[in-house]
Design an enzyme around this catalytic site. Structure first.
Site, short mmCIF file in Angstrom:
data_model
loop_
_atom_site.label_atom_id
_atom_site.label_comp_id
_atom_site.label_asym_id
_atom_site.label_seq_id
_atom_site.Cartn_x
_atom_site.Cartn_y
_atom_site.Cartn_z
N CYS A 91 0.88 -1.13 0.03
CA CYS A 91 -0.01 -0.13 0.10
C CYS A 91 0.76 1.31 0.12
O CYS A 91 1.77 1.43 0.67
CB CYS A 91 -0.95 -0.04 1.04
SG CYS A 91 -1.58 1.32 1.56
N GLU A 129 -4.65 -8.24 -3.48
CA GLU A 129 -4.98 -8.32 -2.07
C GLU A 129 -4.31 -7.20 -1.36
O GLU A 129 -2.94 -6.83 -1.77
CB GLU A 129 -4.30 -9.59 -1.79
CG GLU A 129 -4.65 -9.91 -0.05
CD GLU A 129 -3.43 -9.75 0.86
OE1 GLU A 129 -3.47 -10.01 1.88
OE2 GLU A 129 -2.30 -9.43 0.27
N ARG A 177 -8.79 -8.63 5.17
CA ARG A 177 -7.70 -8.11 4.22
C ARG A 177 -9.01 -7.69 3.10
O ARG A 177 -9.87 -8.27 2.98
CB ARG A 177 -7.05 -8.94 3.73
CG ARG A 177 -5.80 -9.40 4.57
CD ARG A 177 -4.91 -8.43 4.81
NE ARG A 177 -3.57 -8.49 5.50
CZ ARG A 177 -3.57 -8.33 6.77
NH1 ARG A 177 -4.59 -8.08 7.34
NH2 ARG A 177 -2.16 -8.46 7.34
#
Length: 406
Positions: A91, A129, A177
């Site tokens: 991220c 993911e 998640r």
């Protein structure tokens, strides 16, 4: 750096009778690969830059992952014609233009490299993911940028973020998640609503009852907590049993029990917690003073262990009925029905009733890795690798539905 040698025999080779092909980017130790191979997939390319993870991956699958995916030579090595791109990408914040400018605003991030690969190869499916707070990162702009780019690259994805924890399928761990399964628009017959069936089909598989943590535990005497840690736990157990609260809705900070200064020098949230500690002390002064004297004013404890966070509700009478972690924020006590997220640090959770830490094999089960999966002998490295991995069961459940729907 010592070169990684390809093992002579591997535990999880792909089968020659396969129904689709996939590439495994930011592969870690192969959680995506295990799940998709279980569904009949063949991995045709892997990328992972961490050298320890590369060694673990090679030991189990026989393939030595390519390195840094941002390097042109790594991207060039990706074969043409694969069906699925899998990526548990990091991220990162994008430029402030973000979701307004789209693709160019992701430059300098690993998502930009993903977009380049997707744009070139146009696989039928994407399976991404990330951590659950990706959806709120940078006030939601990060996620908006991601899905805007996926849309412009020609893919459908669930309109509502798909945030799933393994406990939805009965696995006793809370580890939410965000998963982003994507289908190329022409594969979906240009029916944007069809992808929404994934969430509904998944919900039908959710279970009402979570397996007991005992189902993943070994009968072992290993990983016993040391004398110092046991003394800290007994000290806080005595404290919890002696105060007038069963549900403590704030962190216990021993250093503020007798605080007499002004609170306006602290942020509002902290001032409120300090006041609650002062009030707790005043109501329980006789007991706490005796407790402090007995335990030498906690001067023998490290500073972080002079703090305690009770997050186990009202149904348990002792720390030793619960799951416990020594964390930078203090001694954290949780309900014993499911483990907290496995973190990529060595804060292994303590099973109170056994006065021992969870083992690597037990952590492996929580991530749905096979019993014969080989991890490093170093607990710290193995825990980091498991903490960074996707949960194999969750990935398999989601992509199984994607294959059925499309």
């Amino acid at each position: 750096m010592t070169p990684i040698t390809k093992p002579k025999s591997v535990l999880f080779p792909h089968h020659e009778n396969y129904s689709f092909t996939f590439i495994d980017l930011f592969a870690g130790i192969g959680g995506f690969r295990l799940a998709l191979q279980n569904l009949g997939g063949k991995c045709v390319f892997t990328s992972e830059w961490d050298s320890n993870a590369q060694k673990t991956y090679a030991k189990n699958f026989g393939d030595i992952p390519h390195g840094d995916i941002t390097k042109p030579e790594t991207k060039f090595a990706i074969p043409n014609g694969f069906d699925v791109l899998c990526a548990g990408f990091p991220c990162q914040a994008f430029s402030k233009g973000g979701h307004r400018k789209g693709f160019e605003d992701t430059r300098g991030t690993l998502f930009f490299d993903l977009c380049e690969i997707i744009e070139k190869h146009q696989p039928k499916y994407l399976f991404l993911e990330n951590v659950a707070n990706l959806t709120s990162h940078d006030q939601g702009n990060t996620y908006k940028t991601i899905i805007k780019n996926l849309d412009e690259l020609g893919y459908y994805f669930p309109e509502k973020p798909l945030v799933i924890s393994p406990d939805k399928f009965g696995i006793p761990i809370l580890r939410p998640r965000v998963y982003i399964p994507c289908v190329r628009k022409d594969i979906a017959g240009n029916n944007s609503k069809k992808i929404e069936h994934i969430a509904a089909a998944l919900e039908k598989q959710y279970v009402k009852h979570i397996d007991s943590i005992d189902t993943i535990l070994d009968k072992t005497r290993k990983n016993k907590v040391g004398p110092y840690e046991l003394s800290v736990l007994k000290m806080w157990d005595e404290f919890y049993k002696g105060i007038d609260l069963k549900v403590i809705g704030f962190p216990i900070w021993m250093e503020f029990f007798k605080h007499e200064g002004m609170l306006d020098e602290y942020p509002e949230w902290k001032a409120k917690f300090i006041q609650k500690n002062i009030d707790l002390y005043q109501r329980n002064k006789k007991f706490i003073d005796k407790w402090l004297a007995k335990h030498e004013n906690l001067e023998w404890c490290t500073k972080t262990h002079r703090k305690m966070e009770w997050q186990a509700g009202k149904d348990y009478d002792s720390l030793f009925d619960c799951l416990i972690q020594f964390r930078p924020s203090g001694v954290r006590v949780k309900r014993p029905d499911k483990f907290s997220t496995l973190v990529a640090m060595n804060h292994q959770q303590i099973i109170g009733k056994y006065k021992r830490r969870i083992t690597i094999d037990e952590s492996k089960r929580l991530q749905s890795f096979p019993e014969n999966y080989k991890l490093p002998t170093s607990n710290t490295i193995a825990m980091k690798q498991l903490g960074n991995s996707v949960n194999v069961t969750v990935v398999q459940k989601i992509f199984e539905i994607v294959l059925k729907e499309f």
